[in-house]
Scaffold this motif. Structure first.
Motif, mmCIF file in Angstrom:
data_model
loop_
_atom_site.group_PDB
_atom_site.id
_atom_site.type_symbol
_atom_site.label_atom_id
_atom_site.label_comp_id
_atom_site.label_asym_id
_atom_site.label_seq_id
_atom_site.Cartn_x
_atom_site.Cartn_y
_atom_site.Cartn_z
ATOM 1 N N ALA A 1 0.841 -1.205 0.000
ATOM 2 C CA ALA A 1 0.000 0.000 0.000
ATOM 3 C C ALA A 1 0.871 1.248 0.000
ATOM 4 C CB ALA A 1 -0.932 -0.010 1.211
ATOM 5 N N GLY A 2 1.938 1.229 0.792
ATOM 6 C CA GLY A 2 2.861 2.364 0.816
ATOM 7 C C GLY A 2 3.573 2.550 -0.513
ATOM 8 N N ALA A 3 3.974 1.439 -1.137
ATOM 9 C CA ALA A 3 4.643 1.522 -2.441
ATOM 10 C C ALA A 3 3.701 2.090 -3.501
ATOM 11 C CB ALA A 3 5.152 0.144 -2.857
ATOM 12 N N ALA A 4 2.442 1.678 -3.457
ATOM 13 C CA ALA A 4 1.463 2.209 -4.411
ATOM 14 C C ALA A 4 1.228 3.697 -4.167
ATOM 15 C CB ALA A 4 0.151 1.435 -4.304
ATOM 16 N N ALA A 5 1.177 4.106 -2.905
ATOM 17 C CA ALA A 5 0.994 5.523 -2.582
ATOM 18 C C ALA A 5 2.181 6.336 -3.071
ATOM 19 C CB ALA A 5 0.794 5.699 -1.082
ATOM 20 N N GLN A 6 3.377 5.796 -2.891
ATOM 21 C CA GLN A 6 4.568 6.497 -3.358
ATOM 22 C C GLN A 6 4.563 6.621 -4.878
ATOM 23 O OE1 GLN A 6 8.283 4.696 -2.274
ATOM 24 N NE2 GLN A 6 9.493 6.340 -3.120
ATOM 25 N N ALA A 7 4.199 5.549 -5.563
ATOM 26 C CA ALA A 7 4.124 5.589 -7.023
ATOM 27 C C ALA A 7 3.075 6.603 -7.477
ATOM 28 C CB ALA A 7 3.812 4.204 -7.574
ATOM 29 N N ALA A 8 1.975 6.692 -6.759
ATOM 30 C CA ALA A 8 0.944 7.673 -7.104
ATOM 31 C C ALA A 8 1.472 9.090 -6.922
ATOM 32 C CB ALA A 8 -0.305 7.456 -6.253
ATOM 33 N N ARG A 9 2.220 9.325 -5.843
ATOM 34 C CA ARG A 9 2.793 10.655 -5.608
ATOM 35 C C ARG A 9 3.756 11.027 -6.718
ATOM 36 N NH1 ARG A 9 3.165 8.769 -0.340
ATOM 37 N NH2 ARG A 9 5.390 8.361 -0.538
ATOM 38 N N GLN A 10 4.464 10.033 -7.250
ATOM 39 C CA GLN A 10 5.443 10.283 -8.306
ATOM 40 C C GLN A 10 4.819 10.179 -9.696
ATOM 41 O OE1 GLN A 10 8.398 7.358 -7.318
ATOM 42 N NE2 GLN A 10 9.247 8.596 -5.661
ATOM 43 N N ASP A 11 3.498 10.022 -9.729
ATOM 44 C CA ASP A 11 2.747 9.904 -10.981
ATOM 45 C C ASP A 11 3.262 8.752 -11.837
ATOM 46 O OD1 ASP A 11 0.611 10.650 -12.558
ATOM 47 O OD2 ASP A 11 1.802 12.031 -13.772
ATOM 48 N N LYS A 12 3.552 7.614 -11.181
ATOM 49 C CA LYS A 12 4.066 6.442 -11.885
ATOM 50 C C LYS A 12 3.059 5.308 -11.972
ATOM 51 C CE LYS A 12 8.935 7.242 -11.021
ATOM 52 N NZ LYS A 12 10.170 6.721 -10.447
ATOM 53 N N LEU A 13 1.854 5.522 -11.439
ATOM 54 C CA LEU A 13 0.814 4.504 -11.584
ATOM 55 C C LEU A 13 0.168 4.689 -12.945
ATOM 56 C CD1 LEU A 13 -1.024 4.367 -8.146
ATOM 57 C CD2 LEU A 13 0.594 2.751 -9.085
ATOM 58 N N THR A 14 0.169 3.644 -13.710
ATOM 59 C CA THR A 14 -0.410 3.739 -15.050
ATOM 60 C C THR A 14 -1.434 2.635 -15.246
ATOM 61 O OG1 THR A 14 1.318 2.341 -15.988
ATOM 62 C CG2 THR A 14 1.698 4.723 -16.043
ATOM 63 N N GLN A 15 -2.337 2.874 -16.160
ATOM 64 C CA GLN A 15 -3.331 1.871 -16.541
ATOM 65 C C GLN A 15 -2.803 1.175 -17.794
ATOM 66 O OE1 GLN A 15 -5.700 1.451 -14.523
ATOM 67 N NE2 GLN A 15 -7.050 0.071 -15.594
ATOM 68 N N PRO A 16 -2.753 -0.155 -17.808
ATOM 69 C CA PRO A 16 -2.245 -0.828 -19.001
ATOM 70 C C PRO A 16 -3.160 -0.604 -20.201
ATOM 71 C CG PRO A 16 -3.095 -2.430 -17.420
ATOM 72 C CD PRO A 16 -3.165 -1.086 -16.766
ATOM 73 N N SER A 17 -2.556 -0.586 -21.371
ATOM 74 C CA SER A 17 -3.332 -0.412 -22.598
ATOM 75 C C SER A 17 -4.159 -1.669 -22.860
ATOM 76 C CB SER A 17 -2.382 -0.165 -23.774
ATOM 77 O OG SER A 17 -1.653 -1.346 -24.059
ATOM 78 N N PRO A 18 -5.207 -1.568 -23.672
ATOM 79 C CA PRO A 18 -5.997 -2.764 -24.010
ATOM 80 C C PRO A 18 -5.143 -3.871 -24.634
ATOM 81 C CG PRO A 18 -7.168 -0.785 -24.669
ATOM 82 C CD PRO A 18 -5.798 -0.354 -24.221
ATOM 83 N N GLN A 19 -4.120 -3.497 -25.399
ATOM 84 C CA GLN A 19 -3.245 -4.495 -26.018
ATOM 85 C C GLN A 19 -2.447 -5.248 -24.949
ATOM 86 O OE1 GLN A 19 -3.242 -1.223 -26.916
ATOM 87 N NE2 GLN A 19 -4.213 -1.301 -28.926
ATOM 88 N N VAL A 20 -1.954 -4.529 -23.938
ATOM 89 C CA VAL A 20 -1.189 -5.165 -22.861
ATOM 90 C C VAL A 20 -2.105 -6.073 -22.049
ATOM 91 C CG1 VAL A 20 0.070 -4.722 -20.715
ATOM 92 C CG2 VAL A 20 0.554 -3.364 -22.740
ATOM 93 N N GLU A 21 -3.327 -5.620 -21.776
ATOM 94 C CA GLU A 21 -4.272 -6.459 -21.040
ATOM 95 C C GLU A 21 -4.593 -7.732 -21.820
ATOM 96 O OE1 GLU A 21 -7.594 -3.928 -20.087
ATOM 97 O OE2 GLU A 21 -6.672 -3.354 -18.192
#
Length: 131
Positions: A61-81
């Motif tokens: 949860a902390g790692a995800a929060a940190q990634a969100a603060r650094q704007d590094k959380l991304t949604q995979p593209s439909p092709q990647v999914e």
């Protein structure tokens, strides 16, 4: 008179409080209330989900929060999914692979559970013609 040393406990509490304080710094607030709200939900889920490693969950949860603060959380593209769905099915025997692919791509499949709770169960009906 006996003296008890509480230094390890104090050090742990200090480290925990500093970690939580970092979440409320201006940089954390810049990520927006949505990211902070998600972190709080994740922490609550860690404490309320039976059978999980709470420490590992809090770390994630902390790692995800940190990634969100650094704007590094991304949604995979439909092709990647789509590629991920196919790769999940590739390890199955050939006769089960097509059913797996059908199930993974079926938008009407009944879905239970979540990744957070330990797994997703998908259910669909596949009609097999009689020989």
């Amino acid at each position: 008179m006996r003296r008890i040393n509480h230094m390890p406990l104090r050090a742990a509490l200090l480290a925990a409080s500093l970690g939580y304080a970092a979440l409320f710094t201006p940089g954390a607030q810049a990520a927006g209330p949505q990211a902070q709200s998600q972190y709080q939900k994740d922490v609550a889920r860690c404490h309320n989900t039976p059978g999980i490693d709470v420490q590992a969950c809090l770390k994630e949860a902390g790692a995800a929060a940190q990634a969100a603060r650094q704007d590094k959380l991304t949604q995979p593209s439909p092709q990647v999914e789509a590629r991920n769905r196919d790769e999940r099915c590739d390890s199955l025997p050939t006769d089960q692979r097509q059913d797996c692919t059908t199930l993974m791509g079926d938008t009407d499949a009944r879905t239970q559970g979540s990744v957070q709770s330990g797994g997703v169960l998908r259910e669909t009906t596949i009609t097999i013609p009689a020989n």
